[in-house]
Design a protein around this motif. Structure first.
Motif, PDB file in Angstrom:
ATOM      1  N   ASN A 231       0.846  -1.194   0.000  1.00  0.00           N
ATOM      2  CA  ASN A 231       0.000   0.000   0.000  1.00  0.00           C
ATOM      3  C   ASN A 231       0.880   1.243   0.000  1.00  0.00           C
ATOM      4  O   ASN A 231       2.112   1.162   0.162  1.00  0.00           O
ATOM      5  CB  ASN A 231      -0.972  -0.001   1.185  1.00  0.00           C
ATOM      6  CG  ASN A 231      -0.268  -0.119   2.525  1.00  0.00           C
ATOM      7  OD1 ASN A 231       0.627   0.649   2.845  1.00  0.00           O
ATOM      8  ND2 ASN A 231      -0.691  -1.099   3.318  1.00  0.00           N
ATOM      9  N   GLU A 232       0.249   2.404  -0.172  1.00  0.00           N
ATOM     10  CA  GLU A 232       0.990   3.663  -0.287  1.00  0.00           C
ATOM     11  C   GLU A 232       1.731   4.001   1.003  1.00  0.00           C
ATOM     12  O   GLU A 232       2.826   4.564   0.968  1.00  0.00           O
ATOM     13  CB  GLU A 232       0.029   4.796  -0.657  1.00  0.00           C
ATOM     14  CG  GLU A 232      -0.480   4.732  -2.087  1.00  0.00           C
ATOM     15  CD  GLU A 232       0.585   5.087  -3.114  1.00  0.00           C
ATOM     16  OE1 GLU A 232       1.712   5.457  -2.711  1.00  0.00           O
ATOM     17  OE2 GLU A 232       0.290   4.977  -4.313  1.00  0.00           O
ATOM     18  N   GLU A 233       1.134   3.697   2.152  1.00  0.00           N
ATOM     19  CA  GLU A 233       1.804   3.994   3.421  1.00  0.00           C
ATOM     20  C   GLU A 233       3.108   3.216   3.541  1.00  0.00           C
ATOM     21  O   GLU A 233       4.149   3.764   3.934  1.00  0.00           O
ATOM     22  CB  GLU A 233       0.886   3.662   4.592  1.00  0.00           C
ATOM     23  CG  GLU A 233       1.489   3.985   5.950  1.00  0.00           C
ATOM     24  CD  GLU A 233       0.553   3.679   7.102  1.00  0.00           C
ATOM     25  OE1 GLU A 233       0.990   3.823   8.257  1.00  0.00           O
ATOM     26  OE2 GLU A 233      -0.591   3.280   6.845  1.00  0.00           O
ATOM     27  N   ALA A 235       4.813   2.116   1.051  1.00  0.00           N
ATOM     28  CA  ALA A 235       5.709   2.650   0.022  1.00  0.00           C
ATOM     29  C   ALA A 235       6.445   3.885   0.524  1.00  0.00           C
ATOM     30  O   ALA A 235       7.651   4.050   0.293  1.00  0.00           O
ATOM     31  CB  ALA A 235       4.924   2.965  -1.240  1.00  0.00           C
ATOM     32  N   ARG A 236       5.728   4.769   1.213  1.00  0.00           N
ATOM     33  CA  ARG A 236       6.370   5.976   1.746  1.00  0.00           C
ATOM     34  C   ARG A 236       7.455   5.611   2.751  1.00  0.00           C
ATOM     35  O   ARG A 236       8.546   6.210   2.752  1.00  0.00           O
ATOM     36  CB  ARG A 236       5.329   6.879   2.399  1.00  0.00           C
ATOM     37  CG  ARG A 236       4.453   7.640   1.408  1.00  0.00           C
ATOM     38  CD  ARG A 236       3.657   8.732   2.090  1.00  0.00           C
ATOM     39  NE  ARG A 236       2.689   8.186   3.045  1.00  0.00           N
ATOM     40  CZ  ARG A 236       1.454   7.833   2.717  1.00  0.00           C
ATOM     41  NH1 ARG A 236       1.034   7.962   1.469  1.00  0.00           N
ATOM     42  NH2 ARG A 236       0.630   7.360   3.635  1.00  0.00           N
ATOM     43  N   PHE A 250      -1.635  -2.911  -5.344  1.00  0.00           N
ATOM     44  CA  PHE A 250      -2.075  -1.528  -5.546  1.00  0.00           C
ATOM     45  C   PHE A 250      -1.297  -0.958  -6.712  1.00  0.00           C
ATOM     46  O   PHE A 250      -0.343  -1.573  -7.193  1.00  0.00           O
ATOM     47  CB  PHE A 250      -1.894  -0.686  -4.283  1.00  0.00           C
ATOM     48  CG  PHE A 250      -0.454  -0.315  -3.968  1.00  0.00           C
ATOM     49  CD1 PHE A 250      -0.017   0.990  -4.115  1.00  0.00           C
ATOM     50  CD2 PHE A 250       0.455  -1.265  -3.532  1.00  0.00           C
ATOM     51  CE1 PHE A 250       1.294   1.350  -3.828  1.00  0.00           C
ATOM     52  CE2 PHE A 250       1.767  -0.936  -3.248  1.00  0.00           C
ATOM     53  CZ  PHE A 250       2.180   0.379  -3.394  1.00  0.00           C
ATOM     54  N   ALA A 252       1.302   1.267  -7.892  1.00  0.00           N
ATOM     55  CA  ALA A 252       2.439   1.997  -7.337  1.00  0.00           C
ATOM     56  C   ALA A 252       2.789   3.227  -8.173  1.00  0.00           C
ATOM     57  O   ALA A 252       2.552   3.254  -9.379  1.00  0.00           O
ATOM     58  CB  ALA A 252       3.637   1.078  -7.246  1.00  0.00           C
TER      59      ALA A 252
END
Length: 252
Positions: A231-233, A235-236, A250, A252
């Motif tokens: 997920n984006e979290e 990824a950050r 998801f 990316a």
């Protein structure tokens, strides 16, 4: 193809997110490490991560597990079957069949980078490394080879020193590693194998970063890839300590 210039410049390896086992979506009948998953990654211009297992006749097929039953309507060790036999087995979903490495290369045809993981039986046999290098020799697209097993990466370094290679790794504390000797686990945990594996990059488990050995490798100018980002979290977080993510589930 041996990428001598790209050993010095690995920007191509980290310029785009890497689809873990292709861009798969089980809920929609698109299974991991299949032609369909790779086609989706190519359409969306993602690099592709995939896995290789060795077959009974010494060929390399695109498959993650040592055994068939999780994703196929069959049972048994992949290494105990020929390619012809493996082609007769259906995946549990979808219409794809198990691909050889050669068939994957024909499908991708240089359109996106390939990050190819050699799966190990931890027995010192480097036949999979030798087979992968032979099949990849005439391929003109960008690719890298990696493995959790330092012996396989060292074999790539020996047989084809200009092939881009990496170590797939974590801190080697999971109970899975109990199959290995303490010395081997320590070698993987401390990265003391670097003198013989000479990796150009590291693919590391993002939840175990920051980790001093990995950060030293990055500081020396070698790219760090993280896995598996869902997920984006995540990824950050992963991008704080790495140069690119290996993702699934998801966009990316």
């Amino acid at each position: 193809m041996r990428f001598t210039p790209q050993v010095r410049d690995l920007a191509w390896l980290v310029e785009r997110p890497i689809a873990h086992r292709g861009q798969h979506d089980k809920a929609n009948g698109n299974l991991e490490n299949t032609e369909s998953a790779f086609a989706s990654a190519i359409r969306n211009n993602y690099a592709i991560e995939c896995d290789l297992q060795i077959t009974a006749e010494g060929d390399a097929v695109v498959f993650h597990d040592e055994t068939l039953e999780r994703v196929c309507e069959a049972q048994g060790m992949v290494k105990d079957f020929t390619v012809k036999q493996l082609k007769t087995y259906s995946y549990r979903i979808g219409k794809d069949r198990i691909q050889t490495l050669g068939e994957l290369l024909d499908q991708v045809d240089g359109r996106v980078p390939l990050v190819i993981e050699l799966k190990s039986h931890w027995n010192g046999d480097d036949a999979l490394a030798r087979r992968a290098l032979k099949v990849l020799e005439p391929y003109d697209g960008p690719y890298a080879i990696m493995s959790f097993d330092p012996d396989l990466v060292a074999a790539v370094a020996e047989y084809s020193p200009y092939t881009v290679r990496g170590i797939t790794a974590d801190r080697a504390v999971n109970s899975y590693y109990n199959i290995l000797s303490i010395d081997r686990r320590l070698e993987m945990r401390t990265f003391s194998h670097l003198a013989r594996t000479r990796p150009h990059f590291v693919s590391f488990y993002f939840r175990e970063l920051p980790y001093a050995p990995v950060q030293r490798i990055r500081a020396a100018g070698h790219p760090i890839i993280t896995w598996t980002i869902r997920n984006e979290e995540q990824a950050r977080l992963a991008r704080r300590y790495s140069d690119q993510i290996t993702f699934e589930g998801f966009a990316a």
